[in-house]
Design a protein around this motif. Structure first.
Motif, PDB file in Angstrom:
ATOM      1  N   GLU A  44       0.785  -1.299  -0.075  1.00 39.18           N
ATOM      2  CA  GLU A  44      -0.285  -0.187   0.449  1.00 39.18           C
ATOM      3  C   GLU A  44       0.624   1.271  -0.225  1.00 39.18           C
ATOM      4  N   GLY A  45       2.034   1.513   0.603  1.00 40.51           N
ATOM      5  CA  GLY A  45       2.933   2.229   1.231  1.00 40.51           C
ATOM      6  C   GLY A  45       3.352   2.305  -0.493  1.00 40.51           C
ATOM      7  N   TYR A  46       4.246   1.596  -1.203  1.00 40.73           N
ATOM      8  CA  TYR A  46       4.300   1.972  -2.287  1.00 40.73           C
ATOM      9  C   TYR A  46       3.753   1.935  -3.579  1.00 40.73           C
ATOM     10  N   LEU A  47       2.788   1.760  -3.853  1.00 44.18           N
ATOM     11  CA  LEU A  47       1.845   1.510  -5.149  1.00 44.18           C
ATOM     12  C   LEU A  47       0.878   3.021  -4.159  1.00 44.18           C
ATOM     13  N   GLU A  48       0.820   4.139  -3.764  1.00 43.41           N
ATOM     14  CA  GLU A  48       0.101   5.253  -3.928  1.00 43.41           C
ATOM     15  C   GLU A  48       1.421   6.190  -4.547  1.00 43.41           C
ATOM     16  N   GLY A  49      -0.403   6.365  -4.893  1.00 44.61           N
ATOM     17  CA  GLY A  49       0.375   7.709  -6.758  1.00 44.61           C
ATOM     18  C   GLY A  49       0.900   6.924  -7.447  1.00 44.61           C
ATOM     19  N   LYS A  50       0.603   5.234  -7.292  1.00 46.77           N
ATOM     20  CA  LYS A  50       0.725   4.902  -9.025  1.00 46.77           C
ATOM     21  C   LYS A  50      -0.474   3.546  -9.166  1.00 46.77           C
ATOM     22  N   PRO A  51      -0.812   3.082 -11.081  1.00 49.00           N
ATOM     23  CA  PRO A  51      -2.086   2.949 -11.372  1.00 49.00           C
ATOM     24  C   PRO A  51      -1.710   1.329 -10.701  1.00 49.00           C
ATOM     25  N   CYS A  52      -1.591   0.675 -10.389  1.00 49.09           N
ATOM     26  CA  CYS A  52      -2.184  -0.408  -9.669  1.00 49.09           C
ATOM     27  C   CYS A  52      -2.170  -0.531  -8.050  1.00 49.09           C
ATOM     28  N   ILE A  53      -2.509  -1.151  -8.275  1.00 46.87           N
ATOM     29  CA  ILE A  53      -3.874  -1.562  -6.476  1.00 46.87           C
ATOM     30  C   ILE A  53      -3.514  -3.266  -6.111  1.00 46.87           C
ATOM     31  N   SER A  54      -3.263  -3.083  -4.791  1.00 48.63           N
ATOM     32  CA  SER A  54      -3.333  -3.623  -3.594  1.00 48.63           C
ATOM     33  C   SER A  54      -4.622  -3.989  -3.219  1.00 48.63           C
ATOM     34  N   TYR A  55      -4.981  -5.446  -2.465  1.00 49.31           N
ATOM     35  CA  TYR A  55      -5.648  -5.820  -1.703  1.00 49.31           C
ATOM     36  C   TYR A  55      -5.476  -7.045  -0.999  1.00 49.31           C
ATOM     37  N   SER A  56      -6.288  -6.656   0.313  1.00 50.46           N
ATOM     38  CA  SER A  56      -5.513  -8.119   1.352  1.00 50.46           C
ATOM     39  C   SER A  56      -6.638  -8.428   1.132  1.00 50.46           C
ATOM     40  N   ASP A  57      -6.239 -10.160   2.686  1.00 54.55           N
ATOM     41  CA  ASP A  57      -7.419 -10.708   2.468  1.00 54.55           C
ATOM     42  C   ASP A  57      -9.217 -10.469   2.416  1.00 54.55           C
ATOM     43  N   GLY A  58      -9.740 -11.209   1.716  1.00 57.46           N
ATOM     44  CA  GLY A  58     -11.207 -11.083   1.797  1.00 57.46           C
ATOM     45  C   GLY A  58     -11.333 -10.878   0.841  1.00 57.46           C
ATOM     46  N   ALA A  59     -10.844 -10.122  -0.246  1.00 59.96           N
ATOM     47  CA  ALA A  59     -11.342  -9.861  -1.990  1.00 59.96           C
ATOM     48  C   ALA A  59     -10.757 -11.412  -2.573  1.00 59.96           C
TER      49      ALA A  59
END
Length: 190
Positions: A44-59
């Motif tokens: 989440e910290g690395y992807l801030e402002g980048k086009p890719c999105i992270s998701y965690s448990d439950g998705a």
């Protein structure tokens, strides 16, 4: 005094693996939760402002009609596969944190399904061994790349220079040129 609302019990989560319904553990170990939280935080910290999105448990991820998974953490760069209720297609990177009851699925049919679907990078994380196995997609198939590990300083000091060269402690995420994660950060404060 207002009466408390009755407790809501969600059904035990399940996955569809090669067309077979597999119930997931409703309560993973605390170390499992901690590792998922750390990896999600790093992404989440690395992807801030980048086009890719992270998701965690439950998705939820629907790869095809026979394979519906709930990965621990993932990165998705193709926004066309992101819908309000789930991801419909292959994430770019998938992380599965190993549990005794699920590791055979994670290493076998799920790895194969992710490979067929076109996942670019797949991690198998062991909280007990403090390792991250990385598989990269080469020519349409996920192939083992490297095991990264959190080796204690006292053990590193006992190794000779040649042995230390074989220890991989900084994980280079293949999706990005500048995302290198010290494995120790994944298992921090466990």
């Amino acid at each position: 005094m207002k009466a408390a609302a009755p407790a809501r019990f969600d059904p035990i989560p399940m996955e569809l693996i090669d067309g077979k319904v597999v119930m997931m553990s409703p309560r993973p170990r605390l170390s499992h939760n901690r590792v998922v939280t750390r990896i999600a935080h790093i992404f989440e910290g690395y992807l801030e402002g980048k086009p890719c999105i992270s998701y965690s448990d439950g998705a939820d991820v629907y790869l095809d009609e026979k394979n519906h998974f709930i990965p621990d953490v993932m990165i998705v760069c193709n926004h066309d596969i992101i819908h309000e209720d789930a991801i419909y297609g292959a994430p770019d990177l998938v992380v599965e944190v190993l549990s005794p009851s699920t590791m055979n699925y994670d290493r076998g049919p799920k790895l194969e399904a992710y490979s067929r679907a076109g996942v670019r990078e797949y991690w198998l994380v062991s909280p007990l061994a403090r390792t991250v196995e990385v598989y990269l997609n080469h020519d349409g198939a996920l192939a083992f790349d490297c095991v990264y590990e959190d080796v204690p300083d006292w053990e590193l000091e006992r190794m000779d220079a040649d042995d230390r060269k074989n220890v991989h402690m900084d994980l280079k995420v293949s999706l990005y040129d500048d995302l290198i994660i010290p494995v120790r950060d994944i298992f921090y404060k466990m």
